[in-house]
Each structure stands twice: as C-alpha cells, then as structure tokens.
Design a protein around this motif. Structure first.
Motif, PDB file in Angstrom:
ATOM      1  N   LEU A  14      19.236  -7.090  13.504  1.00 55.23           N
ATOM      2  CA  LEU A  14      18.613  -8.188  12.745  1.00 55.23           C
ATOM      3  C   LEU A  14      18.739  -7.848  11.191  1.00 55.23           C
ATOM      4  O   LEU A  14      18.269  -6.917  10.730  1.00 55.23           O
ATOM      5  CB  LEU A  14      17.097  -8.197  13.058  1.00 55.23           C
ATOM      6  CG  LEU A  14      16.932  -8.333  14.538  1.00 55.23           C
ATOM      7  CD1 LEU A  14      15.139  -8.398  14.627  1.00 55.23           C
ATOM      8  CD2 LEU A  14      17.511  -9.219  15.324  1.00 55.23           C
ATOM      9  N   ASP A  15      19.077  -8.806  10.555  1.00 58.19           N
ATOM     10  CA  ASP A  15      19.250  -8.924   9.267  1.00 58.19           C
ATOM     11  C   ASP A  15      17.909  -9.659   8.877  1.00 58.19           C
ATOM     12  O   ASP A  15      17.917 -10.842   8.664  1.00 58.19           O
ATOM     13  CB  ASP A  15      20.549  -9.717   8.410  1.00 58.19           C
ATOM     14  CG  ASP A  15      20.627  -9.538   7.014  1.00 58.19           C
ATOM     15  OD1 ASP A  15      20.511  -8.414   6.627  1.00 58.19           O
ATOM     16  OD2 ASP A  15      20.588 -10.577   6.142  1.00 58.19           O
ATOM     17  N   ILE A  16      16.976  -8.971   8.230  1.00 63.21           N
ATOM     18  CA  ILE A  16      15.476  -9.440   8.012  1.00 63.21           C
ATOM     19  C   ILE A  16      15.399 -10.612   7.026  1.00 63.21           C
ATOM     20  O   ILE A  16      14.884 -11.519   7.180  1.00 63.21           O
ATOM     21  CB  ILE A  16      14.813  -8.428   7.778  1.00 63.21           C
ATOM     22  CG1 ILE A  16      14.839  -7.321   8.845  1.00 63.21           C
ATOM     23  CG2 ILE A  16      13.317  -8.804   7.509  1.00 63.21           C
ATOM     24  CD1 ILE A  16      14.527  -7.844  10.093  1.00 63.21           C
ATOM     25  N   GLU A 395       0.609  -3.763   1.963  1.00 65.23           N
ATOM     26  CA  GLU A 395       1.480  -2.621   1.575  1.00 65.23           C
ATOM     27  C   GLU A 395       2.380  -2.437   2.972  1.00 65.23           C
ATOM     28  O   GLU A 395       3.645  -2.099   2.970  1.00 65.23           O
ATOM     29  CB  GLU A 395       0.858  -1.618   1.199  1.00 65.23           C
ATOM     30  CG  GLU A 395       1.523  -0.503   0.722  1.00 65.23           C
ATOM     31  CD  GLU A 395       0.673   0.755   0.391  1.00 65.23           C
ATOM     32  OE1 GLU A 395      -0.511   0.585   0.301  1.00 65.23           O
ATOM     33  OE2 GLU A 395       1.297   1.829   0.560  1.00 65.23           O
ATOM     34  N   LYS A 396       1.694  -2.451   3.908  1.00 62.09           N
ATOM     35  CA  LYS A 396       2.379  -2.231   5.258  1.00 62.09           C
ATOM     36  C   LYS A 396       3.347  -3.106   5.900  1.00 62.09           C
ATOM     37  O   LYS A 396       4.235  -3.009   6.429  1.00 62.09           O
ATOM     38  CB  LYS A 396       1.439  -1.924   6.465  1.00 62.09           C
ATOM     39  CG  LYS A 396       0.537  -0.464   6.209  1.00 62.09           C
ATOM     40  CD  LYS A 396      -0.606  -0.448   7.450  1.00 62.09           C
ATOM     41  CE  LYS A 396      -1.116   0.985   7.184  1.00 62.09           C
ATOM     42  NZ  LYS A 396      -2.616   0.937   7.512  1.00 62.09           N
ATOM     43  N   CYS A 397       3.283  -4.589   5.262  1.00 60.82           N
ATOM     44  CA  CYS A 397       3.966  -5.624   5.894  1.00 60.82           C
ATOM     45  C   CYS A 397       5.154  -5.592   5.057  1.00 60.82           C
ATOM     46  O   CYS A 397       6.384  -5.916   5.462  1.00 60.82           O
ATOM     47  CB  CYS A 397       3.224  -6.881   5.706  1.00 60.82           C
ATOM     48  SG  CYS A 397       1.687  -6.844   6.906  1.00 60.82           S
ATOM     49  N   SER A 398       5.184  -5.402   3.717  1.00 64.04           N
ATOM     50  CA  SER A 398       6.223  -5.572   2.699  1.00 64.04           C
ATOM     51  C   SER A 398       7.385  -4.676   3.161  1.00 64.04           C
ATOM     52  O   SER A 398       8.441  -5.276   3.003  1.00 64.04           O
ATOM     53  CB  SER A 398       6.032  -5.481   1.317  1.00 64.04           C
ATOM     54  OG  SER A 398       5.358  -3.947   1.373  1.00 64.04           O
ATOM     55  N   SER A 399       7.199  -3.697   3.839  1.00 64.60           N
ATOM     56  CA  SER A 399       8.285  -2.669   4.263  1.00 64.60           C
ATOM     57  C   SER A 399       8.580  -2.882   5.727  1.00 64.60           C
ATOM     58  O   SER A 399       9.484  -2.101   6.317  1.00 64.60           O
ATOM     59  CB  SER A 399       7.873  -1.213   3.881  1.00 64.60           C
ATOM     60  OG  SER A 399       6.862  -0.763   4.368  1.00 64.60           O
ATOM     61  N   CYS A 400       7.886  -3.851   6.508  1.00 63.73           N
ATOM     62  CA  CYS A 400       8.104  -3.609   7.975  1.00 63.73           C
ATOM     63  C   CYS A 400       9.166  -4.873   8.082  1.00 63.73           C
ATOM     64  O   CYS A 400       9.340  -6.104   7.510  1.00 63.73           O
ATOM     65  CB  CYS A 400       6.798  -4.402   8.430  1.00 63.73           C
ATOM     66  SG  CYS A 400       7.086  -4.418  10.285  1.00 63.73           S
ATOM     67  N   TRP A 401       9.919  -4.730   9.253  1.00 60.20           N
ATOM     68  CA  TRP A 401      10.905  -5.343   9.795  1.00 60.20           C
ATOM     69  C   TRP A 401      10.786  -6.671  10.215  1.00 60.20           C
ATOM     70  O   TRP A 401      11.337  -7.576  10.239  1.00 60.20           O
ATOM     71  CB  TRP A 401      12.084  -4.758  10.447  1.00 60.20           C
ATOM     72  CG  TRP A 401      11.537  -4.328  11.878  1.00 60.20           C
ATOM     73  CD1 TRP A 401      11.019  -3.078  12.263  1.00 60.20           C
ATOM     74  CD2 TRP A 401      11.539  -5.425  12.914  1.00 60.20           C
ATOM     75  NE1 TRP A 401      10.721  -3.267  13.613  1.00 60.20           N
ATOM     76  CE2 TRP A 401      10.910  -4.287  14.117  1.00 60.20           C
ATOM     77  CE3 TRP A 401      11.889  -6.617  13.321  1.00 60.20           C
ATOM     78  CZ2 TRP A 401      10.702  -5.072  15.373  1.00 60.20           C
ATOM     79  CZ3 TRP A 401      11.572  -7.107  14.677  1.00 60.20           C
ATOM     80  CH2 TRP A 401      10.860  -6.304  15.512  1.00 60.20           C
TER      81      TRP A 401
END
Lengths: 452, 47
Positions: A14-16, A395-401
């Motif tokens: 998946l290309d996020i 914070e946890k969402c910004s780096s989550c696919w």
C-alpha cells in the motif's frame, strides 16, 4: 510511506500517501525491505544471494515506474490544505430521545440508558429545537443527518415521529435534506413501527450480538433473562419488509466470545445480509474487556471471516460485513480522512434536555458539555480541541500506515482508555489495522482470482 | 508489468474541489463505538 503485508498467498503493498494498492510478487516484497526509491545498491547487497541480478533490476525498474507516476513512495502534501479548508459547521446530530432502556445490557456505555443521569425522555420541543439548531449551524451543507438513539429510542416513538415530520417541513423551506436513521434493540419493533421506520429512515441499526447464548450473556432483560428470542423474529420480519434498503444488524464482541466469526456467520445464516460486529471498548479491569493478549485470537478470527466472505462472494452472495467495506476506487476524500469522525466539530449528540456533547459516548460527562440546542448564541468552546485532534497532531498516528483509513480512530475510545483524545486506544488500533488488511486483501483475492 | 499488478490507483493527492462535507458522518452509519472512515462513500459529484 509504504506498508506491505501478506494476505493468504498474496503479497500486497500500500502506498499510503497516494492510496494506491499493488499486488506484488515475492521478489518485490523482499526488495521493499530495503528499497526507498533510490538506494538500489543496498537492495543488491542484501538480496544478491537470493535472486539473480537481472531479476532484481527488472523489479526495481517496475517500482521506479510506479514512483514516477506518483503511485509509490509518494509524498504527504495534505497538511496545509486541510487546515485551510475546514469550516466550523454542524451537519449531524445524534438525538438521545430516550435516556431509558427496556434492556439491561452488561456492557452498556450508557449506564443502562441513563448515561449516569436521570431516566428521561426527550420532549418534542427539544427535538424541534435540535432540528432548528442543525439548520442554523449547518452553513451551506445540504445533506444533514439526524440519528435517533438512546437508551432505546422506540420507548419514545411518538416523539420520534413528530420530530421527523417537523424536520421534513423545515428541510423543504431551507432546501436541505435530512437523512434520518435509528438504532434499536428490537424489543418494541412491532409491525406499525417497522412500517414507519422502513418508510422514513435511511439506515437502521438492529442490535444483536450473534448466537443466542452469546447475545443472552450480555444483552439481558431487567429480570435477568435473555433477549434473543424476544427480538430475532422482529428483526427477520423487519428486514424482509425493508427489502434492499440500508440496514445493519450490529453486535458487540467481548472477551466472552473471542470466536466472534461464528456470531457473524450465525447472523448471516439467519438471513441477514448486512452485518456489523465490533469489539467492546471498556477499561481493562472489566471482566469481559478485550486485552492485548487476546489480539492473536482476534486476528485469527478476522482471517477466518475473510475466508468465509471470499467463499460467499465467489458464489455471488451479497454479504456486507461493515468493517470490511472499503471502496478502492472512490472512497472518502483526503480531507475527510484527516478530519475523521467529526465528533465535537460537525457531529454532536443531544441529551434529552437539549444539552450538546461532542458525541454519544461523551453524553453525561459535564467536562465535555458544549452547550445546549436552546442557546441563543451558540459557541463551541471545544471546537479547536476536537478539530486539532487529527492525525498530524497525534504522535502515534502520524507515523502509522493506517492513518488515512482509520483517520486517527475514535476520540471517545482514546479518552475513555487513556484519558486523552490525542492518545489512541492501541488495542483498538491493532484490530483496526487487521480489518483494513483483510478488507483490501479480500478485494485482491476476488479481483485477481475470480474477477469479482 | 511482470512483478506488480496495481489494484487501485486511487489518488489522494488532489484536494481541490473536495472536502465538501456532504458525505455521511461515520458514526451515524453502523459503528457508534469505533471510528471507521475509509469505508464511507464520497458524495461529491465533481470528484
């Protein structure tokens, strides 16, 4: 950002940031462990013992072609556009027309209907004031929503009907369109109410947890009896009359039925085509709470459910499992994906006395009271708190696919588990990620192997 | 392509003309306890 995973015998990437979905072979799958779109030397140094030079070169060329088309290793350029486009309008209200219930469900987040307050029914005047509030605060939005919720809304059904009539009158004058929906536990769902709901409600949620023994363990009468036999025939009659209009039978699974795929299958076998069964969200000290240790079993259940749904789809069965629905051709726009559910900004809940809360799960918590539908000068002092709780600020969402699929998750779950709407409920995140993988994986299998 | 089949070219990278907000609120559809946004339908006729 690229997320890759294996689903059955398929490898998926998946290309996020672009939303592109690619089914890849094992070589590409392995290459993506190292390749970032530029560093092919690193790929060769790690994989030259496993694959021939030409094979690796060929696969990298294909990856580069996708990159040049913006379908791989694409950039996230949305933040500024999102910030400028958001406008403070209200477009959906959840009306708690009854803070009372004729069931006594063990896991109820509404304190068995009372929401930690007094048991009361909404008056017509408050319902009409809620409609007026929505009309006055919806700006130029045309499509608006009113959900009748509780407690049990059928306990106040005459008022529901009067609110609908009032809404129909007002929407015409203002050239708006209200979609009415209702959620019920089914006890009072007789022929008359069935006919009315089927005529006036665009979507209907029928609560039931699945197998009789599972349902009856949690969804109980005030005398301690089970409810399955009180509702199942009502639902069957209702759905038969509803024909192809939108509805869901909706259940909750807990630690007590971690084999919940059997509950989904039970509901399908009983004749229901649209089913939603989702995890309970409660503090970890509740005896029926879902804990991180249950995740392995739950992941396995979603896989079983995927197998079942693939098998059904192969035979042209039109089963709709809500949490596996995904539209890979025209899903929601990126602004919607960033802003999420809209709680506290464009979606609010209205208590029976007219008090406004960010959503149905905050009702009764006075720390989150926004105001009232009777306020002459409405101002949402929590607007920025909720509007700013988006994926770029978590914070946890910004780096989550998964961020553009789940949109940061449920604010209420985050608050109730972690005491902070910007701290996502991690066990819920893991389940959501698995559901997304399955939803896309099912599409891949059906598309490539069966042309469905 | 020999190694890759693109299943969806869904492009998120254009926001012009979008964000109209006419679509359904996710919690009004069928969940009420867990936000699921990606399964919502777009109602922007211009998209």
């Amino acid at each position: 950002m690229v997320h890759k995973y294996r689903f059955k015998d398929k490898y998926i990437a998946l290309d996020i940031n672009s939303g592109a979905v690619h089914v890849i072979d094992k070589i590409v799958f392995d290459i993506l462990d190292y390749y970032d779109g530029e560093n092919k030397e690193k790929v060769f140094s790690h994989l030259d013992h496993k694959y021939a030079f030409n094979e690796i070169s060929e696969a990298i060329e294909e990856l580069n072609e996708l990159k040049s088309k913006g379908l791989l290793f694409s950039e996230d350029t949305y933040y500024n556009q999102y910030i400028f486009q958001k406008k403070p309008v209200v477009k959906a209200l959840c009306l708690h027309v009854a803070h009372d219930c004729n069931m006594n469900c063990k896991y109820c987040f509404g304190t068995q209907g009372s929401f930690e307050g007094i048991r009361e029914l909404m008056s017509f005047e408050t319902g009409a004031a809620a409609i007026d509030f929505l009309m006055n605060n919806s700006g130029n939005r045309k499509n608006l929503e009113i959900d009748f919720f509780g407690g049990e809304p059928l306990m106040n059904f005459e008022i529901v009907k009067r609110i609908v009539s009032y809404g129909r009158k007002v929407e015409k004058k203002l050239n708006k369109r209200i979609r009415f929906t209702i959620t019920t536990n089914g006890i009072l769902l007789d022929d008359e109410k069935t006919d009315y709901i089927n005529e006036h409600m665009e979507n209907v949620i029928l609560s039931i947890d699945g197998r009789p023994e599972v349902n009856d363990k949690m969804r109980r009468t005030w005398n301690g009896g089970g409810t399955y036999n009180l509702i199942i025939d009502n639902y069957k009659k209702f759905v038969k009359k509803r024909k192809d209009r939108l509805y869901y039978v909706r259940g909750t699974f807990t630690k007590e039925n971690l084999d919940f795929s059997q509950d989904v299958i039970h509901l399908i076998n009983e004749g229901f085509k649209s089913v939603s069964v989702e995890p309970v969200v409660v503090k970890e000290n509740e005896e029926y709470a879902i804990l991180p240790g249950h995740l392995e079993k739950i992941v396995n259940e979603y896989e079983k459910l995927s197998d079942y749904l693939i098998e059904n789809a192969k035979h042209n069965s039109s089963i709709d499992f809500f949490h596996f629905n995904i539209d890979l051709d025209q899903g929601p726009c990126v602004i919607k994906r960033i802003s999420g559910c809209g709680a506290g900004t464009e979606y609010m809940a209205v208590a029976p006395n007219g008090d406004l809360y960010p959503c149905h799960q905050f009702v009764g918590n006075t720390d989150f009271k926004i105001g009232s539908v009777y306020d002459e000068y409405y101002q949402n002092h929590l607007y920025h708190t909720f509007n700013d709780a988006h994926i770029y600020n978590k914070e946890k969402c910004s780096s989550c696919w998964a961020k553009f699929y789940c949109s940061g998750g449920c604010h209420a779950n985050a608050y109730h588990i972690n005491g902070d709407i910007t701290q996502p409920y991690e066990t819920g995140c893991e389940m959501e990620k698995k559901r997304i993988e399955c939803a896309i994986g099912i599409k891949a299998v059906l598309d490539l192997e069966y042309g469905v | 392509m020999k190694h890759i089949k693109t299943l969806s070219k869904l492009s998120l990278n254009t926001t012009e003309g979008k964000g109209c907000g006419e679509c359904q609120t996710s919690c009004q559809s069928a969940c009420k306890t867990s936000c699921t946004v990606a399964n919502q339908k777009c109602e922007n006729k211009n998209q």
